[in-house]
Write a protein that holds these residues in place. Sequence first.
Motif, PDB file in Angstrom:
ATOM      1  N   CYS A 228       0.766  -1.224   0.100  1.00  0.00           N
ATOM      2  CA  CYS A 228       0.226  -0.026  -0.044  1.00  0.00           C
ATOM      3  C   CYS A 228       0.756   1.152  -0.071  1.00  0.00           C
ATOM      4  N   ARG A 229       0.395   2.413  -0.357  1.00  0.00           N
ATOM      5  CA  ARG A 229       1.203   3.682  -0.392  1.00  0.00           C
ATOM      6  C   ARG A 229       0.159   4.891  -0.370  1.00  0.00           C
ATOM      7  N   VAL A 230       0.966   5.906  -0.108  1.00  0.00           N
ATOM      8  CA  VAL A 230       0.093   7.217   0.362  1.00  0.00           C
ATOM      9  C   VAL A 230      -0.125   7.726  -1.344  1.00  0.00           C
ATOM     10  N   LEU A 235      -4.100  15.817   3.233  1.00  0.00           N
ATOM     11  CA  LEU A 235      -4.368  16.341   4.529  1.00  0.00           C
ATOM     12  C   LEU A 235      -3.452  17.158   4.984  1.00  0.00           C
ATOM     13  N   GLN A 236      -2.282  17.272   4.244  1.00  0.00           N
ATOM     14  CA  GLN A 236      -1.177  18.376   4.715  1.00  0.00           C
ATOM     15  C   GLN A 236      -1.326  19.498   3.804  1.00  0.00           C
ATOM     16  N   HIS A 237      -1.991  19.473   2.694  1.00  0.00           N
ATOM     17  CA  HIS A 237      -2.088  20.679   1.860  1.00  0.00           C
ATOM     18  C   HIS A 237      -2.704  21.909   2.196  1.00  0.00           C
ATOM     19  N   PRO A 238      -1.654  22.952   2.028  1.00  0.00           N
ATOM     20  CA  PRO A 238      -2.366  24.242   2.427  1.00  0.00           C
ATOM     21  C   PRO A 238      -3.687  24.687   1.777  1.00  0.00           C
ATOM     22  N   GLN A 239      -4.022  24.255   0.671  1.00  0.00           N
ATOM     23  CA  GLN A 239      -5.133  24.607  -0.067  1.00  0.00           C
ATOM     24  C   GLN A 239      -6.165  24.069   0.576  1.00  0.00           C
ATOM     25  N   VAL A 240      -6.201  22.805   1.030  1.00  0.00           N
ATOM     26  CA  VAL A 240      -7.156  21.906   1.563  1.00  0.00           C
ATOM     27  C   VAL A 240      -7.617  22.719   2.898  1.00  0.00           C
ATOM     28  N   ALA A 242      -6.997  25.483   3.886  1.00  0.00           N
ATOM     29  CA  ALA A 242      -7.776  26.829   3.383  1.00  0.00           C
ATOM     30  C   ALA A 242      -9.283  26.634   3.300  1.00  0.00           C
ATOM     31  N   ILE A 243      -9.548  25.720   2.514  1.00  0.00           N
ATOM     32  CA  ILE A 243     -11.104  25.307   2.175  1.00  0.00           C
ATOM     33  C   ILE A 243     -11.501  24.927   3.832  1.00  0.00           C
ATOM     34  N   GLY A 244     -10.852  24.296   4.568  1.00  0.00           N
ATOM     35  CA  GLY A 244     -11.349  23.900   5.826  1.00  0.00           C
ATOM     36  C   GLY A 244     -11.608  25.075   6.583  1.00  0.00           C
ATOM     37  N   ALA A 245     -10.525  25.928   6.727  1.00  0.00           N
ATOM     38  CA  ALA A 245     -10.705  27.241   7.556  1.00  0.00           C
ATOM     39  C   ALA A 245     -11.938  27.915   7.259  1.00  0.00           C
ATOM     40  N   LYS A 246     -12.369  28.131   6.016  1.00  0.00           N
ATOM     41  CA  LYS A 246     -13.531  28.860   5.523  1.00  0.00           C
ATOM     42  C   LYS A 246     -14.695  28.269   6.103  1.00  0.00           C
ATOM     43  N   TYR A 247     -14.699  27.057   6.458  1.00  0.00           N
ATOM     44  CA  TYR A 247     -16.026  26.224   6.970  1.00  0.00           C
ATOM     45  C   TYR A 247     -15.979  25.867   8.233  1.00  0.00           C
ATOM     46  N   GLY A 248     -14.656  26.230   9.107  1.00  0.00           N
ATOM     47  CA  GLY A 248     -14.323  25.738  10.263  1.00  0.00           C
ATOM     48  C   GLY A 248     -14.367  24.403  10.359  1.00  0.00           C
ATOM     49  N   LYS A 249     -13.801  23.638   9.285  1.00  0.00           N
ATOM     50  CA  LYS A 249     -13.531  22.291   9.430  1.00  0.00           C
ATOM     51  C   LYS A 249     -12.001  21.751   9.183  1.00  0.00           C
ATOM     52  N   THR A 250     -11.643  20.590   9.599  1.00  0.00           N
ATOM     53  CA  THR A 250     -10.341  19.861   9.132  1.00  0.00           C
ATOM     54  C   THR A 250      -9.990  19.510   7.867  1.00  0.00           C
ATOM     55  N   PRO A 251      -8.876  19.343   7.336  1.00  0.00           N
ATOM     56  CA  PRO A 251      -8.552  18.789   6.180  1.00  0.00           C
ATOM     57  C   PRO A 251      -9.329  17.543   5.866  1.00  0.00           C
ATOM     58  N   GLY A 252      -9.140  16.612   6.877  1.00  0.00           N
ATOM     59  CA  GLY A 252     -10.035  15.115   6.838  1.00  0.00           C
ATOM     60  C   GLY A 252     -11.354  15.495   6.758  1.00  0.00           C
ATOM     61  N   GLN A 253     -12.107  16.507   7.183  1.00  0.00           N
ATOM     62  CA  GLN A 253     -13.696  16.729   7.012  1.00  0.00           C
ATOM     63  C   GLN A 253     -13.837  17.299   5.614  1.00  0.00           C
ATOM     64  N   VAL A 254     -12.792  18.056   5.187  1.00  0.00           N
ATOM     65  CA  VAL A 254     -13.014  18.604   3.671  1.00  0.00           C
ATOM     66  C   VAL A 254     -12.839  17.424   2.708  1.00  0.00           C
ATOM     67  N   VAL A 255     -12.044  16.408   3.058  1.00  0.00           N
ATOM     68  CA  VAL A 255     -11.872  15.300   2.176  1.00  0.00           C
ATOM     69  C   VAL A 255     -13.187  14.597   2.196  1.00  0.00           C
ATOM     70  N   LEU A 256     -13.737  14.268   3.218  1.00  0.00           N
ATOM     71  CA  LEU A 256     -15.041  13.464   3.199  1.00  0.00           C
ATOM     72  C   LEU A 256     -16.004  14.139   2.605  1.00  0.00           C
ATOM     73  N   ARG A 257     -16.159  15.524   2.957  1.00  0.00           N
ATOM     74  CA  ARG A 257     -17.313  16.209   2.127  1.00  0.00           C
ATOM     75  C   ARG A 257     -17.142  16.107   0.798  1.00  0.00           C
ATOM     76  N   TYR A 258     -15.917  16.342   0.185  1.00  0.00           N
ATOM     77  CA  TYR A 258     -15.502  16.219  -1.424  1.00  0.00           C
ATOM     78  C   TYR A 258     -15.857  14.822  -1.944  1.00  0.00           C
ATOM     79  N   LEU A 259     -15.949  13.595  -0.866  1.00  0.00           N
ATOM     80  CA  LEU A 259     -16.125  12.401  -1.400  1.00  0.00           C
ATOM     81  C   LEU A 259     -17.789  12.390  -1.518  1.00  0.00           C
ATOM     82  N   ILE A 260     -18.448  12.822  -0.724  1.00  0.00           N
ATOM     83  CA  ILE A 260     -19.830  13.043  -0.727  1.00  0.00           C
ATOM     84  C   ILE A 260     -20.358  13.818  -1.663  1.00  0.00           C
TER      85      ILE A 260
END
Length: 323
Positions: A228-230, A235-240, A242-260
């Motif tokens: 397996c690999r990354v 989760l470490q990306h500044p643009q992610v 920044a999206i999280g900061a706009k909504y008061g969410k963490t990068p992990g939450q932004v990723v899950l919201r994106y997938l939904i």
Amino acid sequence: MWASVPRVKFFNGFEIPLIGLGTYLTKGEEGVRAIKQAIDIGYRHIDTAYRYGNECEVGRALNEKISEGFITREDLFVTTKLWNSFHAPMLVPEAFQRSLQNLQLEYVDLYLMHMPMGLAFRGFREQDLITYDKSGKVAFSNVDFCDTWKAMEDLVRGGQVRSIGVSNFNCEQLSRLLSKANIKPVTNQVECNPGFTQKPLIQFCRHHGITVTAFSPMGRVDRSDSSCRVTADVLQHPQVAAIGAKYGKTPGQVVLRYLIDIGTIPIPKPSNRAETVQNIDIFDFRLTPDEIALMGRFEGGKRAVPLKYYSHHPEYPFQREEI
Ligand SMILES: NC(=O)C1=CN([C@@H]2O[C@H](COP(=O)(O)OP(=O)(O)OC[C@H]3O[C@@H](n4cnc5c(N)ncnc54)[C@H](OP(=O)(O)O)[C@@H]3O)[C@@H](O)[C@H]2O)C=CC1
Ligand SMILES: O=C1CO[C@H](CO)[C@@H](O)[C@@H]1O
């Protein structure tokens, strides 16, 4: 207390909560505690598999919460999977009964064929699940997955399985299955994360009324498995961030919201309470089309879980990819 998780309807009328709890490597007493904690936090959709060797722990956690009167069986959506070495139609009923017994449940909501590749059968113990031929390669069976599927259809008719689906199938394999099936799969559970977005497969599934469940949604796998690999460390990306900061969410939450927002049902595996809480707290915001497009730019065309051990199998689903 969190508001309840939205559900989506399968074509057969049953509903699945839009976020699930992944349980690969969730084991022992600690595992039981983690699953009970997730139920307390609001999870109702749990993903396990015979292969994970933790159905007993999952069952214990769920039954304890039911006995406490905190939830009822009907509140839950429980998925487990038929392991690859049980593809022979005559083995399917016993394999399923073993899962049901481990889980101590009267029915499962969803039974998935874990992979399209049949493996040689030696027995039901953990050490029997993967066997090797003389050259040291994983030993296969030549069972056609369409025949396995017919045996899974019988489980639905028997009433102990509400819905059946597949996992790790590509579009061609799904097409062949659809041409033979009497009961369509409700979902295809596949890897999907910002580093590997599965656009063509999602489109194909949508066209056929099949949902897509997103495994390894964080695109990284917490395990010492060298196969397996990354994919992309979003989760470490500044643009992610920044999206999280706009909504008061963490990068992990932004990723899950994106997938939904791209139409999948993610089943992340949290590694602590904070992540368990975060991963379900994603239903009070949604990404704009520009943010969805930005998240899509992390696509790298490579899987975190390429299942390399099976790459010499004729039904290996990722033949056309560079793995
Ligand atoms: N059908 C199939 O073949 C497969 C099915 N699955 C299913 O999918 C589930 C999930 O996939 P899995 O491979 O475990 O991978 P995930 O993408 O869910 O990665 C798990 C890791 O992501 C990190 N993580 C989780 N939540 C957060 C968060 N909010 N913020 C930051 N990091 C987070 C944790 O790592 P850290 O400790 O670094 O925080 C955790 O260990 C499995 O548990 C299993 O149920 C998985 C693989 C194959
Ligand atoms: O479900 C699974 C969990 O992840 C494993 C990879 O490490 C997969 O082999 C398996 O399909």
